[in-house]
Design a protein around this motif. Structure first.
Motif: not given
Length: 270
Positions: A227-241, A244-254
């Motif tokens: 799920i993160w791979a799909l979401l991060s690629r979508d956000l990365a299209r905006a560029g800028g900061p 680099a999200l596609v290479a990150a491994r975030p911590r998840r809280l619900v």
């Protein structure tokens, strides 16, 4: 559809309501007819030509130029076409828009993108409080479309947001994503107090901020890499900061477990 360029002659003394101006409303009108269109300046209706210099524009868009920080409701309920603003804009920028595109080079006032349901709004500077939130007296915030804020945003960004994507390249104020129902919010910079307070569902991505989570959020341990791979690629299209999200491994809280508990807070740099 022919384009028009409206250049503000001087800063108005009172607030100006420009909700009646859209690419579709001005399509096919002569320069004389555009000049006679009435807009509200405080409690007085003025002809558009009293406030703006009006000229045809080669691009197929409605273009505003000047300091429009006292001009409200630009792109109000926009249903198509493109609006470009060279300079700051007032309150309610793009509120209720369902299609089309608004590109603003400067800052925006309060309540930008409120109840936006489609289209694309790109703000080159900062946005004030309550962006992507409900209109006063309403229950639903942003309902769809894409909102980009190249600067920072004020308090209650994404309050009661229901759908769509909202990206903030700078910082966010207090109560980010409060009472969020669905959709995606990503913030590249710092966030204020009480982020995701009352969140029911949806996703908030914090690319660099590491706030102290509310006690009603719980950390998860299962793998959400696909799920993160799909979401991060979508956000990365905006560029800028966000690139680099596609290479990150975030911590998840619900959470917020005090509400519905099905939202998620993704901390990229915990």
């Amino acid at each position: 559809m022919s384009g028009w360029k409206l250049t503000l002659k001087q800063a108005p003394r009172l607030r100006v309501d420009l909700r009646s101006l859209s690419p579709a409303a001005l399509a096919g009108l002569s320069a004389g007819a555009v000049a006679k269109l009435g807009v509200w300046h405080g409690k007085e209706s003025l002809a558009l030509a009293e406030l703006f210099t009006i000229a045809p524009h080669t691009d197929d868009e409605l273009r505003f130029e000047g300091d429009l920080s006292h001009c409200d409701r630009i792109g109000w309920q926009l249903g198509g076409g493109r609006i470009r603003i060279e300079g700051p804009a007032g309150d309610y920028l793009g509120a209720g828009m369902s299609a089309g595109e608004i590109i603003a080079s400067g800052h925006a006032g309060l309540l930008a993108a409120c109840e936006m349901s489609g289209g694309r709004l790109d703000i080159g500077g900062n946005a004030g409080d309550f962006a992507a939130s409900p209109l006063p007296g309403s229950m639903d915030g942003m309902r769809g479309g894409t909102l980009l804020v190249r600067g920072s945003v004020g308090a209650r960004f994404g309050d009661r947001m229901r759908r769509g994507s909202a990206l903030v390249f700078g910082d966010a104020g207090d109560f980010l994503a409060s009472r969020m129902v669905a959709g995606t919010i990503a913030v590249a910079g710092r966030v204020g107090a009480h982020a995701a307070h009352g969140m029911r569902r949806g996703t908030v991505v914090l690319a660099s901020a590491t706030p102290t989570p509310l006690p009603t959020f719980a950390e998860t341990v299962y793998d959400f890499g696909v799920i993160w791979a799909l979401l991060s690629r979508d956000l990365a299209r905006a560029g800028g900061p966000f690139a680099a999200l596609v290479a990150a491994r975030p911590r998840r809280l619900v959470g917020d477990l005090a509400s519905d508990g099905k939202g998620e807070l993704l901390l990229v740099n915990p």
